[in-house]
Scaffold this active site. Structure first.
Site, PDB file in Angstrom:
ATOM      1  N   ASP A 252      43.329  31.624  40.648  1.00 58.86           N
ATOM      2  CA  ASP A 252      43.550  32.760  39.750  1.00 58.86           C
ATOM      3  C   ASP A 252      44.999  32.923  39.347  1.00 58.86           C
ATOM      4  OD1 ASP A 252      44.169  33.429  42.342  1.00 58.86           O
ATOM      5  OD2 ASP A 252      42.564  34.887  42.548  1.00 58.86           O
ATOM      6  N   LYS A 386      32.034  43.840  39.632  1.00 59.11           N
ATOM      7  CA  LYS A 386      31.904  42.485  39.099  1.00 59.11           C
ATOM      8  C   LYS A 386      30.571  42.429  38.354  1.00 59.11           C
ATOM      9  CE  LYS A 386      34.608  40.194  42.732  1.00 59.11           C
ATOM     10  NZ  LYS A 386      34.592  39.225  43.873  1.00 59.11           N
TER      11      LYS A 386
END
Length: 474
Positions: A252, A386
């Protein structure tokens, strides 16, 4: 049929006259273009076609992309992807053919969209998000969306949401706010990843992410400037202490110096903040992802170091003591998944101390049943949202409502397998979650979310509100 009969049959004379009158009232400089757009808007839009394909996410692993067509155009969306062991969330449908993409292909999910979902949704109004999402879940008939695949359902749900915004001729975040039923978009505080560890990087650090929160910024634009400057100062700090190899990045975008000490890595970030001149304006957050190194009822902080693994076990009580010390010695205001996904006991005990925000990620999996249990038992005090863990836009909105009703914080989150789709940026603004976690200011699939937020703030102008110090309850 004569021209006049044709005009009369479809009432075109009246429609054309209305369009011309509208152009006159608007003093349109290009009347032909104005009349064309006016008549196009007067036609109710419906879903005319849905086409899916297999693309690759940021890890080089297949995911689902959808093109959804209405009278107004084509609207594209891609499903993000997470770890395959998410047993309490919605199920991504994978092919299981080890001869292709190591079994991770999504051609079955693509086929389900092209042959089943497309047929079921064709002709539906794209503004009716809940009806579209319910039609897909009814078609699937499983609790975890395992038949059609959550990756298939979510990609279509997001594409439909974008089409709905276009039909209403409003920005996507405004359409989402309307669906949520609460006006007043808010720009979230970005939880910017600066250090990567855990399963997201090849170093020995157990904790998955160290993040910075520019809560002291006055605008989202300033927040990104503060985060970017701190990120680059951190690169210099790491280079000085660990060499340029320590500046390799994880999945990430966070730096991945090969160190294992929690305090050492926090010291690096603290020094970078100091060099950037943002002391007291930037706070710290951690995603521990403790499930990844929980063995039995203990936690192996050296699980990534083969020669040390098993030598640094911590009990739940030891972990609470460590977190308490870290929050005292450093400006840590949020810790995600401090314990195993099934260690409700220690998560509740730590949360009850009121030391920091305790975020349920693996613990909750955006699952409304687990969220309700955690809410009733006061296990944590923030939801990690999410969207692929729950599977539709409508259900995402519902779990956010549940979390906010409990006065919890909400963190809109990316996934390790990301795409260039910026949907979660609009989602965070429309739902006024106050926090967004989208990775480092590095790597395009992460920056596309932050850049969209910059555009939204610019578009809102004087009406733009940045969560700032109110990041937990904007």
């Amino acid at each position: 049929m004569s021209v006049q009969e044709y005009l009369d049959k479809y009432m075109l004379s009246r429609k054309i006259e209305d369009a011309v009158n509208a152009a006159v009232r608007a003093k349109a400089p290009d009347p032909v273009l104005f009349i064309s757009n006016h008549m196009k808007k007067s036609i109710p839009s419906v879903i005319t076609k849905i086409k899916a394909r297999q693309i690759l996410d940021s890890r080089g692993i297949p995911t689902v992309e959808v093109d959804l067509y209405t009278n107004k155009g084509m609207f594209r969306a891609a499903a993000p992807s997470g770890a395959p062991s998410e047993m309490y969330g919605a199920v991504e449908l994978r092919d299981g053919d080890n001869g292709k993409y190591l079994g991770k292909g999504v051609s079955k999910a693509v086929k389900n969209i092209n042959e089943k979902i497309s047929e079921a949704l064709t002709g539906m109004d794209p503004t009716l998000q809940s009806q579209i999402d319910h039609a897909m879940t009814d078609l699937d008939k499983t609790e975890n969306k395992g038949d059609l695949g959550a990756n298939a359902i979510l990609a279509v749900s997001i594409a439909a949401c974008k089409a709905g915004a276009a039909e209403k001729d409003v920005p996507l975040y405004k359409h989402i706010a309307d669906l949520y039923g609460k006006p007043g978009p808010v720009l979230p505080v970005p939880a910017i990843t600066v250090i990567s560890g855990g399963k997201h990087a090849g170093n020995n650090l157990a904790v998955q992410e160290i993040m910075i929160l520019p809560v002291g910024a006055n605008t989202f634009k300033e927040a990104m400037q503060m985060a970017s400057e701190t990120y680059h100062h951190l690169k210099a700090v790491i280079t000085e202490k660990h060499g340029s190899a320590g500046c390799n990045v994880g999945e990430d975008g966070g730096f991945a110096p090969n160190i294992s000490s929690f305090t050492e890595v926090l010291d690096l970030v603290k020094e970078a903040i100091d060099r950037a001149g943002y002391n007291d304006r930037i706070k710290l957050a951690m995603d521990v992802a403790a499930t990844d190194f929980c063995i039995g009822k203990k936690y192996d902080l050296d699980f990534k170091a083969p020669n040390k693994s098993g030598q640094n076990f911590k009990t739940g009580e030891d972990m609470i003591e460590m977190y308490n010390r870290l929050c005292t010695d450093y400006p840590v205001v949020s810790i995600e998944d401090p314990f195993d996904k099934d260690d409700w006991e220690h998560t509740k005990l730590f949360s009850s101390l009121g030391i920091c925000q305790v975020v349920g990620g693996d613990l909750l999996m955006s699952n409304p049943k687990r969220l309700e249990k955690a809410r009733q038992d006061s296990v944590c005090n923030a939801l990690l949202l999410k969207v692929n863990q729950i599977g539709t836009v409508t259900e995402a909105i519902e779990v956010v409502k549940m979390a906010k009703d409990a006065n919890w914080g909400v963190v809109t989150s990316h996934r390790c397998g990301e795409t260039e789709d910026s949907f979660i940026a609009d989602l965070a603004v429309g739902l006024a979650t106050g926090q967004i976690k989208a990775g480092a200011p590095c790597r395009g699939e992460r920056l596309v979310k932050y850049n969209q937020l910059l555009r939204i703030e610019e578009e809102l102008g004087d009406q733009a509100v940045y969560a700032g110090e109110s990041w937990r309850s904007p």
